[in-house]
Motif scaffolding. Structure first.
Motif, PDB file in Angstrom:
ATOM      1  N   ASP A 130       0.938  -1.204  -0.154  1.00 35.20           N
ATOM      2  CA  ASP A 130      -0.151  -0.016  -0.117  1.00 35.20           C
ATOM      3  C   ASP A 130       0.842   1.140  -0.059  1.00 35.20           C
ATOM      4  N   LEU A 131       0.969   1.857  -1.144  1.00 33.16           N
ATOM      5  CA  LEU A 131       1.805   3.179  -1.214  1.00 33.16           C
ATOM      6  C   LEU A 131       0.938   4.423  -1.395  1.00 33.16           C
ATOM      7  N   SER A 132      -0.439   4.164  -0.951  1.00 34.39           N
ATOM      8  CA  SER A 132      -1.534   5.266  -1.080  1.00 34.39           C
ATOM      9  C   SER A 132      -1.152   6.659  -0.629  1.00 34.39           C
ATOM     10  N   ALA A 133      -0.349   6.384   0.820  1.00 34.26           N
ATOM     11  CA  ALA A 133      -0.083   7.726   1.387  1.00 34.26           C
ATOM     12  C   ALA A 133       0.992   8.441   0.603  1.00 34.26           C
ATOM     13  N   ILE A 134       1.701   7.740  -0.218  1.00 32.97           N
ATOM     14  CA  ILE A 134       2.617   8.710  -1.118  1.00 32.97           C
ATOM     15  C   ILE A 134       2.002   9.619  -2.123  1.00 32.97           C
ATOM     16  N   ALA A 135       0.680   9.272  -2.436  1.00 32.55           N
ATOM     17  CA  ALA A 135       0.079   9.859  -3.409  1.00 32.55           C
ATOM     18  C   ALA A 135      -0.049  11.449  -3.268  1.00 32.55           C
ATOM     19  N   PRO A 136      -0.352  11.761  -2.031  1.00 36.75           N
ATOM     20  CA  PRO A 136      -0.694  13.242  -1.801  1.00 36.75           C
ATOM     21  C   PRO A 136       0.766  14.096  -1.669  1.00 36.75           C
ATOM     22  N   ILE A 137       1.547  13.369  -1.417  1.00 36.68           N
ATOM     23  CA  ILE A 137       3.203  14.137  -1.292  1.00 36.68           C
ATOM     24  C   ILE A 137       3.507  14.277  -2.758  1.00 36.68           C
ATOM     25  N   VAL A 138       3.507  13.285  -3.387  1.00 39.00           N
ATOM     26  CA  VAL A 138       3.687  13.353  -5.046  1.00 39.00           C
ATOM     27  C   VAL A 138       2.938  14.589  -5.610  1.00 39.00           C
ATOM     28  N   ALA A 139       1.573  14.433  -5.523  1.00 40.70           N
ATOM     29  CA  ALA A 139       0.669  15.412  -6.195  1.00 40.70           C
ATOM     30  C   ALA A 139       0.870  16.795  -5.939  1.00 40.70           C
ATOM     31  N   GLY A 140       1.690  16.971  -4.456  1.00 43.44           N
ATOM     32  CA  GLY A 140       1.747  18.537  -4.365  1.00 43.44           C
ATOM     33  C   GLY A 140       2.893  19.173  -5.112  1.00 43.44           C
ATOM     34  N   ILE A 141       3.784  18.267  -5.857  1.00 41.28           N
ATOM     35  CA  ILE A 141       4.972  18.513  -6.765  1.00 41.28           C
ATOM     36  C   ILE A 141       4.528  18.366  -8.207  1.00 41.28           C
ATOM     37  N   GLN A 142       3.554  17.814  -8.438  1.00 39.33           N
ATOM     38  CA  GLN A 142       3.205  17.182  -9.985  1.00 39.33           C
ATOM     39  C   GLN A 142       3.882  17.826 -10.951  1.00 39.33           C
ATOM     40  N   LEU A 161      -1.571   7.774  -9.157  1.00 41.55           N
ATOM     41  CA  LEU A 161      -1.181   9.141  -9.693  1.00 41.55           C
ATOM     42  C   LEU A 161      -1.107   9.652 -10.894  1.00 41.55           C
ATOM     43  N   ASP A 162      -1.417  10.610 -11.328  1.00 41.82           N
ATOM     44  CA  ASP A 162      -1.610  11.049 -12.710  1.00 41.82           C
ATOM     45  C   ASP A 162      -0.185  10.736 -13.388  1.00 41.82           C
ATOM     46  N   GLY A 163      -0.521  10.115 -14.583  1.00 46.11           N
ATOM     47  CA  GLY A 163       0.839   9.761 -15.534  1.00 46.11           C
ATOM     48  C   GLY A 163       1.427   8.527 -14.772  1.00 46.11           C
ATOM     49  N   LEU A 164       1.131   7.784 -13.810  1.00 47.98           N
ATOM     50  CA  LEU A 164       1.792   6.717 -13.592  1.00 47.98           C
ATOM     51  C   LEU A 164       1.764   5.639 -14.621  1.00 47.98           C
ATOM     52  N   LYS A 165       2.939   4.877 -14.833  1.00 43.35           N
ATOM     53  CA  LYS A 165       2.904   3.948 -15.799  1.00 43.35           C
ATOM     54  C   LYS A 165       3.508   2.808 -14.999  1.00 43.35           C
ATOM     55  N   ARG A 166       2.950   1.569 -15.310  1.00 46.12           N
ATOM     56  CA  ARG A 166       3.021   0.295 -14.504  1.00 46.12           C
ATOM     57  C   ARG A 166       3.647  -0.797 -15.641  1.00 46.12           C
ATOM     58  N   TYR A 167       4.612  -1.432 -15.199  1.00 51.00           N
ATOM     59  CA  TYR A 167       5.095  -2.510 -15.788  1.00 51.00           C
ATOM     60  C   TYR A 167       5.355  -3.630 -15.083  1.00 51.00           C
ATOM     61  N   ASN A 168       5.459  -4.865 -15.902  1.00 51.70           N
ATOM     62  CA  ASN A 168       5.880  -5.992 -15.291  1.00 51.70           C
ATOM     63  C   ASN A 168       7.250  -6.143 -14.920  1.00 51.70           C
TER      64      ASN A 168
END
Length: 316
Positions: free
Chosen positions: A269-281, A302-309
């Protein structure tokens, strides 16, 4: 060589199942004074350096051996720093620091992690562009397992009570642990060396060096198949690449990660990181998340997040 101009902030997740990712000198998993299991940055760097060496890269700070002369014949012993330097470059350490710097920067581990090069005639300290923090275990259900191992040989101590029996050893592991490492990449650490006399071609930290680190962050632990490390592998890696000249600085992101189980998968669960990064998006160039989708899920939006295997590198 292309100069790397963007700073990077991220996380590396290592899962260890029935393995011992980083033991202390007693053989137990490394812990803090209050009993929290963690893996040192050295353990992660070692796995990455082993991968680089396997891929034919020049790696200075890794153990290598020679046959040295002893009183009773040749003995296997580790090389010292000067001997390792000579092995890699086929020459003794020069008196000219410019020549030594050229050689050091030709090593992928020095280019990424820096170096303390203190030998006779030289005392060079390089702060690495890549800095890795301590990897704390975030899984609360971790148990330490001790397994007895029977040796095929008897105890060689003639005064021992069991001198006529085969000896018994122990293998210490954890049943499951999830180490979360924070890291930063700061290319400007090498700016002061650009333009020095004799280093005309040196451009500082390069995209090629970053690509090598990124590969190690995705595969190093998985590729390290030793007796104690087999069962440890790369679970996920997060790379937040800032724009060139971005002024934003983020704290280490590992305190904002939690780990739990959901049926047969691990939930990071990395969801707590989202508001930190969103503040400097507006200062973020790209965000990449690599994960083993067969064994884990990562909660992060997160906006623009790309997921990879992380295994196939295919987009998810």
């Amino acid at each position: 060589m292309i100069k790397m101009k963007q700073r990077v902030i991220g996380l590396i997740g290592i899962v260890s199942r029935m393995a011992n990712w980083n033991a202390d000198f007693t053989g137990l998993p490394k812990t803090t004074s209050d009993g929290n299991i963690f893996g040192s940055d050295k353990a992660l760097k070692y796995s990455i350096k082993r991968l680089w060496e396997l891929n034919g890269e020049k790696v200075l700070y890794i153990r290598s051996y020679k046959l040295g002369k002893g009183k009773e014949g040749e003995k296997l012993q580790p090389r010292d720093l000067q001997e390792r330097y000579q092995q890699l470059f086929g020459e003794s350490v020069a008196k000219d620091s410019t020549i030594v710097l050229k050689r050091l920067f030709a090593c992928v581990d020095v280019m990424n992690f820096g170096a303390t090069f203190a030998v006779e005639g030289q005392n060079i300290g390089l702060t690495g562009a890549v800095q890795i923090g301590q990897g704390f275990n975030k899984y609360e259900e971790t148990n330490v397992e001790v397994q007895d191992i029977l040796s095929p040989f008897r105890n060689s101590n003639e005064k021992s009570l069991d001198k006529d029996a085969t000896s018994i050893g122990k293998k210490i592991m954890v049943d499951e642990a999830h180490y979360i490492y924070p890291f930063t990449v700061s290319p400007n650490h090498y700016e002061s060396y650009i333009g020095l006399p004799g280093l005309d071609e040196f451009q500082g930290y390069t995209q090629e060096a970053y690509a090598a680190f990124k590969e190690g962050a995705l595969l190093g632990a998985t590729a390290l198949q030793t007796n104690s490390k087999s069962g440890s592998e790369n679970a996920f890696s997060l790379f937040i690449v800032l724009k060139e000249n971005a002024l934003a600085y983020l704290p280490n992101l590992d305190p904002y990660v939690t780990v739990c189980k959901k049926e047969d998968k691990t939930m990071y669960d990395l969801s707590a990181i989202a508001p930190i990064v969103a503040g400097i998006q507006e200062q973020v160039e790209q965000i990449e998340l690599y994960i083993n989708p067969y064994a884990a899920e990562v909660l992060l939006e997160l906006d623009g997040l790309k997921r990879y295997n992380i295994i196939t590198r295919a987009a998810l």
